[in-house]
Design a protein around this motif. Structure first.
Motif, PDB file in Angstrom:
ATOM      1  N   GLY A   1       0.796  -1.222   0.000  1.00 52.53           N
ATOM      2  CA  GLY A   1       0.000   0.000   0.000  1.00 52.53           C
ATOM      3  C   GLY A   1       0.829   1.273   0.000  1.00 52.53           C
ATOM      4  N   TYR A   2       2.090   1.172   0.356  1.00 53.68           N
ATOM      5  CA  TYR A   2       2.995   2.317   0.315  1.00 53.68           C
ATOM      6  C   TYR A   2       4.429   1.810   0.322  1.00 53.68           C
ATOM      7  CZ  TYR A   2       3.416   1.589   5.394  1.00 53.68           C
ATOM      8  OH  TYR A   2       3.631   1.045   6.629  1.00 53.68           O
ATOM      9  N   ASN A   3       5.316   2.660  -0.155  1.00 55.57           N
ATOM     10  CA  ASN A   3       6.744   2.350  -0.150  1.00 55.57           C
ATOM     11  C   ASN A   3       7.347   3.097   1.033  1.00 55.57           C
ATOM     12  OD1 ASN A   3       9.529   2.374  -0.470  1.00 55.57           O
ATOM     13  ND2 ASN A   3       9.460   2.710  -2.673  1.00 55.57           N
ATOM     14  N   GLN A   4       7.779   2.367   2.056  1.00 60.52           N
ATOM     15  CA  GLN A   4       8.291   2.989   3.272  1.00 60.52           C
ATOM     16  C   GLN A   4       9.519   3.849   2.987  1.00 60.52           C
ATOM     17  OE1 GLN A   4       8.448  -0.258   2.625  1.00 60.52           O
ATOM     18  NE2 GLN A   4      10.617  -0.726   2.754  1.00 60.52           N
ATOM     19  N   ALA A   5      10.380   3.430   2.067  1.00 63.63           N
ATOM     20  CA  ALA A   5      11.572   4.222   1.741  1.00 63.63           C
ATOM     21  C   ALA A   5      11.164   5.540   1.085  1.00 63.63           C
ATOM     22  CB  ALA A   5      12.519   3.429   0.851  1.00 63.63           C
ATOM     23  N   HIS A   6      10.157   5.493   0.223  1.00 65.17           N
ATOM     24  CA  HIS A   6       9.664   6.723  -0.406  1.00 65.17           C
ATOM     25  C   HIS A   6       9.066   7.666   0.634  1.00 65.17           C
ATOM     26  CE1 HIS A   6       7.838   9.437  -3.266  1.00 65.17           C
ATOM     27  NE2 HIS A   6       6.677   9.256  -2.659  1.00 65.17           N
TER      28      HIS A   6
ATOM     29  N   VAL B   1      10.318  11.477   1.219  1.00 62.83           N
ATOM     30  CA  VAL B   1       9.413  12.634   1.151  1.00 62.83           C
ATOM     31  C   VAL B   1       9.502  13.449   2.445  1.00 62.83           C
ATOM     32  CG1 VAL B   1       6.968  13.316   1.114  1.00 62.83           C
ATOM     33  CG2 VAL B   1       7.843  11.654  -0.543  1.00 62.83           C
ATOM     34  N   ALA B   2       9.453  12.776   3.581  1.00 66.60           N
ATOM     35  CA  ALA B   2       9.540  13.481   4.861  1.00 66.60           C
ATOM     36  C   ALA B   2      10.884  14.193   4.990  1.00 66.60           C
ATOM     37  CB  ALA B   2       9.334  12.496   6.017  1.00 66.60           C
ATOM     38  N   LEU B   3      11.959  13.545   4.603  1.00 67.42           N
ATOM     39  CA  LEU B   3      13.286  14.158   4.663  1.00 67.42           C
ATOM     40  C   LEU B   3      13.354  15.369   3.736  1.00 67.42           C
ATOM     41  CD1 LEU B   3      16.050  13.711   6.015  1.00 67.42           C
ATOM     42  CD2 LEU B   3      16.691  12.360   4.019  1.00 67.42           C
ATOM     43  N   GLY B   4      12.824  15.220   2.542  1.00 73.25           N
ATOM     44  CA  GLY B   4      12.787  16.349   1.610  1.00 73.25           C
ATOM     45  C   GLY B   4      12.018  17.538   2.166  1.00 73.25           C
ATOM     46  N   LEU B   5      10.892  17.263   2.805  1.00 71.90           N
ATOM     47  CA  LEU B   5      10.103  18.347   3.405  1.00 71.90           C
ATOM     48  C   LEU B   5      10.850  19.010   4.564  1.00 71.90           C
ATOM     49  CD1 LEU B   5       6.549  16.762   3.299  1.00 71.90           C
ATOM     50  CD2 LEU B   5       7.320  18.797   2.046  1.00 71.90           C
ATOM     51  N   LEU B   6      11.499  18.210   5.397  1.00 68.74           N
ATOM     52  CA  LEU B   6      12.239  18.766   6.532  1.00 68.74           C
ATOM     53  C   LEU B   6      13.385  19.669   6.085  1.00 68.74           C
ATOM     54  CD1 LEU B   6      12.426  15.667   8.910  1.00 68.74           C
ATOM     55  CD2 LEU B   6      11.095  17.761   9.267  1.00 68.74           C
ATOM     56  N   LEU B   7      13.986  19.362   4.932  1.00 68.28           N
ATOM     57  CA  LEU B   7      15.139  20.122   4.441  1.00 68.28           C
ATOM     58  C   LEU B   7      14.816  21.038   3.266  1.00 68.28           C
ATOM     59  CD1 LEU B   7      17.846  17.326   4.615  1.00 68.28           C
ATOM     60  CD2 LEU B   7      17.748  19.398   6.001  1.00 68.28           C
ATOM     61  N   SER B   8      13.566  21.078   2.848  1.00 65.97           N
ATOM     62  CA  SER B   8      13.157  21.835   1.660  1.00 65.97           C
ATOM     63  C   SER B   8      13.975  21.432   0.437  1.00 65.97           C
ATOM     64  CB  SER B   8      13.276  23.348   1.904  1.00 65.97           C
ATOM     65  OG  SER B   8      12.412  23.742   2.933  1.00 65.97           O
TER      66      SER B   8
ATOM     67  N   TRP C   1      20.795  11.949  -2.788  1.00 63.20           N
ATOM     68  CA  TRP C   1      20.685  11.161  -1.568  1.00 63.20           C
ATOM     69  C   TRP C   1      19.725  10.029  -1.873  1.00 63.20           C
ATOM     70  CZ3 TRP C   1      19.884  14.737   3.295  1.00 63.20           C
ATOM     71  CH2 TRP C   1      21.117  15.306   3.662  1.00 63.20           C
ATOM     72  N   LEU C   2      20.188   8.794  -1.699  1.00 63.20           N
ATOM     73  CA  LEU C   2      19.386   7.599  -1.926  1.00 63.20           C
ATOM     74  C   LEU C   2      18.977   7.027  -0.574  1.00 63.20           C
ATOM     75  CD1 LEU C   2      18.248   5.493  -3.914  1.00 63.20           C
ATOM     76  CD2 LEU C   2      20.495   4.372  -3.841  1.00 63.20           C
ATOM     77  N   VAL C   3      17.678   6.966  -0.313  1.00 60.16           N
ATOM     78  CA  VAL C   3      17.144   6.611   1.004  1.00 60.16           C
ATOM     79  C   VAL C   3      16.566   5.196   0.992  1.00 60.16           C
ATOM     80  CG1 VAL C   3      15.404   7.219   2.737  1.00 60.16           C
ATOM     81  CG2 VAL C   3      16.603   9.031   1.479  1.00 60.16           C
ATOM     82  N   ASP C   4      16.875   4.453   2.051  1.00 61.15           N
ATOM     83  CA  ASP C   4      16.256   3.148   2.289  1.00 61.15           C
ATOM     84  C   ASP C   4      16.060   3.007   3.793  1.00 61.15           C
ATOM     85  OD1 ASP C   4      15.066   0.760   1.626  1.00 61.15           O
ATOM     86  OD2 ASP C   4      16.902  -0.242   1.010  1.00 61.15           O
ATOM     87  N   ASP C   5      15.299   2.002   4.200  1.00 63.51           N
ATOM     88  CA  ASP C   5      15.042   1.839   5.627  1.00 63.51           C
ATOM     89  C   ASP C   5      16.129   1.024   6.321  1.00 63.51           C
ATOM     90  OD1 ASP C   5      14.179  -0.441   4.294  1.00 63.51           O
ATOM     91  OD2 ASP C   5      12.340  -0.659   5.442  1.00 63.51           O
ATOM     92  N   ILE C   6      16.474  -0.133   5.754  1.00 64.67           N
ATOM     93  CA  ILE C   6      17.411  -1.049   6.408  1.00 64.67           C
ATOM     94  C   ILE C   6      18.476  -1.508   5.422  1.00 64.67           C
ATOM     95  CG2 ILE C   6      17.628  -3.249   7.647  1.00 64.67           C
ATOM     96  CD1 ILE C   6      14.527  -3.026   8.083  1.00 64.67           C
TER      97      ILE C   6
END
Length: 167
Positions: A69-74, A78-85, A129-134
């Motif tokens: 239902g969603y991609n946790q890494a995405h 998105v949250a990181l992008g918003l926090l840093l503009s 920046w390439l983001v993943d969870d684990i």
């Protein structure tokens, strides 16, 4: 194994204890709202890296995305992008074919499973920046970073919440 293709790496911690439980709730517990809390942890870890031109995540194949239902890494990106503009550019990397789950595979099997599984858009000159969870073996991030560099990225830094403990 050869050195990783990425230039910088930022991790929050080891995949155990409370961090493991938090990631599991986020990833498998249907809790995408935890993305901002977790992105704050990534932000602290990434203080050692130069800011990028754009943020993106390890993409999921559409079939896997439909299942969860969603991609946790995405969500983290998105949250990181918003926090840093910073711009979040998910279209820069895609996974055109479904690959088997990595759970339970050996390092060599994971590497074969991930190799060639990504396609990048033209990213000439971009610092990403390439983001993943684990990070378990790094095979997925290695394959994705290699593809981004092949497509012309000037620099790829990897950000992950946790690394699985090594025996």
């Amino acid at each position: 194994m050869s050195p990783p293709p990425w230039q910088g790496l930022a991790l929050h911690g080891q995949y155990r204890g409370a961090l493991r439980q938090l990631i599991l709730h986020f990833k498998h517990g249907g809790r995408p709202a935890l993305a901002f809390l977790l992105a704050g942890m990534l932000l602290d870890a990434a203080a050692c890296l130069p800011l990028p031109d754009a943020v993106l995540s390890i993409p999921q194949h559409r079939d896997r995305l439909r299942q969860r239902g969603y991609n946790q890494a995405h969500e983290l990106a998105v949250a990181l992008g918003l926090l840093l503009s910073l711009p979040v550019r998910p279209g820069l990397l895609r996974r055109p074919a479904a690959t088997p789950h990595q759970i339970g595979l050996t390092a060599a099997q994971r590497q074969r499973n991930a190799a060639g599984s990504f396609r990048a858009a033209d990213v000439r000159g971009l610092h990403l920046w390439l983001v993943d969870d684990i990070i378990t073996t790094g095979s997925t991030l290695r394959a994705a970073s290699t593809e981004l560099l092949r497509a012309g990225a000037a620099r790829v830094d990897v950000l992950a919440l946790a690394r699985t403990p090594r025996p």
